[in-house]
Write a protein that holds these residues in place. Structure first.
Motif, short mmCIF file in Angstrom:
data_model
loop_
_atom_site.label_atom_id
_atom_site.label_comp_id
_atom_site.label_asym_id
_atom_site.label_seq_id
_atom_site.Cartn_x
_atom_site.Cartn_y
_atom_site.Cartn_z
N PHE A 114 15.32 65.08 48.04
CA PHE A 114 14.12 64.72 48.80
C PHE A 114 14.55 64.21 50.18
CE2 PHE A 114 13.00 64.30 44.36
CZ PHE A 114 11.75 64.90 44.29
N CYS A 115 13.94 64.77 51.21
CA CYS A 115 14.27 64.38 52.58
C CYS A 115 13.00 63.86 53.27
CB CYS A 115 14.81 65.56 53.38
SG CYS A 115 16.32 66.30 52.67
N GLY A 116 13.18 62.88 54.10
CA GLY A 116 12.03 62.33 54.80
C GLY A 116 12.40 61.05 55.51
N GLY A 117 11.37 60.35 55.96
CA GLY A 117 11.62 59.11 56.68
C GLY A 117 11.89 59.36 58.14
N VAL A 118 12.02 58.27 58.88
CA VAL A 118 12.24 58.36 60.31
C VAL A 118 13.57 59.01 60.63
CG1 VAL A 118 12.41 57.04 62.45
CG2 VAL A 118 10.78 56.34 60.67
N ASP A 119 14.61 58.66 59.84
CA ASP A 119 15.94 59.18 60.09
C ASP A 119 16.17 60.55 59.47
OD1 ASP A 119 16.50 56.81 61.40
OD2 ASP A 119 17.24 55.83 59.57
N GLY A 120 15.25 61.03 58.68
CA GLY A 120 15.41 62.32 58.05
C GLY A 120 16.49 62.34 56.99
N GLU A 121 16.80 61.18 56.40
CA GLU A 121 17.85 61.14 55.39
C GLU A 121 17.37 61.76 54.09
OE1 GLU A 121 19.06 57.12 54.93
OE2 GLU A 121 20.05 57.02 56.89
N CYS A 122 18.34 62.33 53.34
CA CYS A 122 18.03 63.00 52.08
C CYS A 122 18.65 62.24 50.92
CB CYS A 122 18.55 64.44 52.09
SG CYS A 122 17.78 65.48 53.37
N GLU A 123 17.94 62.17 49.81
CA GLU A 123 18.42 61.53 48.60
C GLU A 123 18.21 62.45 47.41
OE1 GLU A 123 16.47 57.83 48.09
OE2 GLU A 123 17.44 56.86 49.82
N THR A 124 19.15 62.38 46.46
CA THR A 124 19.05 63.17 45.24
C THR A 124 18.52 62.29 44.12
OG1 THR A 124 20.89 64.59 45.91
CG2 THR A 124 20.32 64.56 43.58
N GLU A 125 17.46 62.74 43.46
CA GLU A 125 16.85 61.98 42.39
C GLU A 125 16.70 62.85 41.15
OE1 GLU A 125 13.15 60.31 43.54
OE2 GLU A 125 13.98 59.17 45.24
N THR A 126 16.80 62.21 39.98
CA THR A 126 16.58 62.91 38.72
C THR A 126 15.09 63.03 38.47
OG1 THR A 126 18.65 62.05 37.81
CG2 THR A 126 17.01 62.88 36.24
N VAL A 127 14.64 64.26 38.24
CA VAL A 127 13.20 64.49 38.00
C VAL A 127 12.92 64.80 36.54
CG1 VAL A 127 12.77 65.22 40.37
CG2 VAL A 127 13.42 66.92 38.64
N PHE A 128 13.98 65.23 35.79
CA PHE A 128 13.79 65.51 34.35
C PHE A 128 15.09 65.18 33.62
CE2 PHE A 128 13.32 67.81 30.42
CZ PHE A 128 11.98 67.70 30.14
N TYR A 129 14.95 64.42 32.54
CA TYR A 129 16.12 64.02 31.76
C TYR A 129 16.32 64.94 30.56
CZ TYR A 129 16.19 59.55 34.27
OH TYR A 129 16.26 58.58 35.24
N ASP A 130 17.56 65.34 30.34
CA ASP A 130 17.94 66.06 29.13
C ASP A 130 19.44 65.84 28.93
OD1 ASP A 130 18.14 67.64 26.93
OD2 ASP A 130 17.82 69.55 27.95
N SER A 131 19.80 64.67 28.43
CA SER A 131 21.22 64.31 28.34
C SER A 131 21.49 63.46 27.12
CB SER A 131 21.66 63.56 29.61
OG SER A 131 20.89 62.37 29.77
N ARG A 132 22.76 63.51 26.68
CA ARG A 132 23.22 62.68 25.57
C ARG A 132 24.63 62.20 25.89
NH1 ARG A 132 20.64 67.00 23.77
NH2 ARG A 132 22.52 68.22 23.38
N HIS A 133 24.94 60.98 25.47
CA HIS A 133 26.26 60.40 25.73
C HIS A 133 26.77 59.72 24.48
CE1 HIS A 133 24.26 60.59 29.71
NE2 HIS A 133 25.46 60.93 30.14
N HIS A 134 28.05 59.95 24.18
CA HIS A 134 28.70 59.36 23.01
C HIS A 134 29.89 58.55 23.50
CE1 HIS A 134 26.21 62.07 20.65
NE2 HIS A 134 26.65 63.08 21.41
#
Length: 264
Positions: A114-134
């Motif tokens: 997602f990009c936006g804001g005054v500085d045009g900075e971009c951030e990566t965000e999780t929109v859907f979870y499908d994970s497992r950890h052992h």
């Protein structure tokens, strides 16, 4: 004019003798100051309890062995170590370890930028979870012995403590209350045995360096899970059939080590 008595006449020294006396006095004064300064330099500070503390950080590759090897491929982990040298300058150290080892992972999370804001900075965000950890966690305490002289110093340790196994899952839309579940949580008594070698130098009066080591973590009776024992219900929940038995791990470690203060 009356003459002075013979015994009242001033004693006059030759000029050369006066110079020799002055030089000798100056040399004596400088030597006294130098000796005092040297004594201040070599004077050791009082001993402190913190001088006896040791610690370290390391990362490792974990290789399942025995029965555990039939079900797991291995993974990576990290460890924190802290200890105390009860007798100054002696080989014995009482140490405690805390480690985490991830032996299984399934990660199909969906991420978007997602990009936006005054500085045009971009951030990566999780929109859907499908994970497992052992994961496996262990807390161990016990004695260590290490050579106290030389650049390369071998060491060995034996410890006992407790191991925790924990499996978790995450599923669903990140903005619509996704499910974060603990699929399994168990613990068992365990032991750890290791050998290694340290490259030791000294800085600011305290020993330090890096180390290489190999350790066996023995979980004789463990309860754990992996993806092979999970059955999906199709809604983000799972049926779990835990595995029972030995879950031993061989770790190959590299790390940094800080030893006791040795300037006395």
């Amino acid at each position: 004019m009356n003459a002075l008595p013979a015994d009242a006449m001033p004693i006059l020294m030759p000029t050369s003798d006066v110079r020799r006396v002055r030089i000798a006095a100056l040399a004596l004064l400088m030597a006294t100051r130098a000796a005092a300064g040297e004594a201040q330099i070599i004077k050791s500070r009082p001993a402190r309890f913190t001088d006896l503390l040791v610690g370290g950080l390391s990362g490792f590759v974990g290789l399942p062995v025995g029965e555990f090897q039939k079900n797991e491929d291995g993974g990576f982990g990290g460890e924190v170590m802290a200890g105390v040298q009860p007798f100054r300058g002696q080989p014995l150290v009482l140490r405690a370890n805390a480690l985490m080892f991830q032996y299984g992972r399934y990660d199909h999370d969906v991420e978007e930028e997602f990009c936006g804001g005054v500085d045009g900075e971009c951030e990566t965000e999780t929109v859907f979870y499908d994970s497992r950890h052992h994961n496996m966690f262990a807390l161990h305490v016990g004695p260590e012995v290490m050579a106290t002289h030389g650049t390369w110093r071998p060491f060995a340790f034996a410890q006992a403590g407790i191991t925790f196994f924990r499996s978790t899952s995450s599923y669903g839309n990140a903005y619509a209350d996704p499910l974060h579940l603990t699929l399994l949580s168990s613990h068992n008594m365990s032991a750890g045995y290791g050998i290694g070698i340290r490259n030791v130098s000294k800085r600011f009066g305290r020993e330090q360096g890096f180390e290489l080591s190999v350790r066996l973590i023995r979980n004789a009776r463990a309860t754990w899970a992996n993806d092979a024992v999970l059955r999906s219900r199709g809604n983000g929940t799972w049926d779990v059939t835990p595995r029972l038995g030995a879950a031993n791990v061989l770790t190959i470690q590299v790390g940094a080590w800080g030893g006791p203060y040795v300037n006395w």
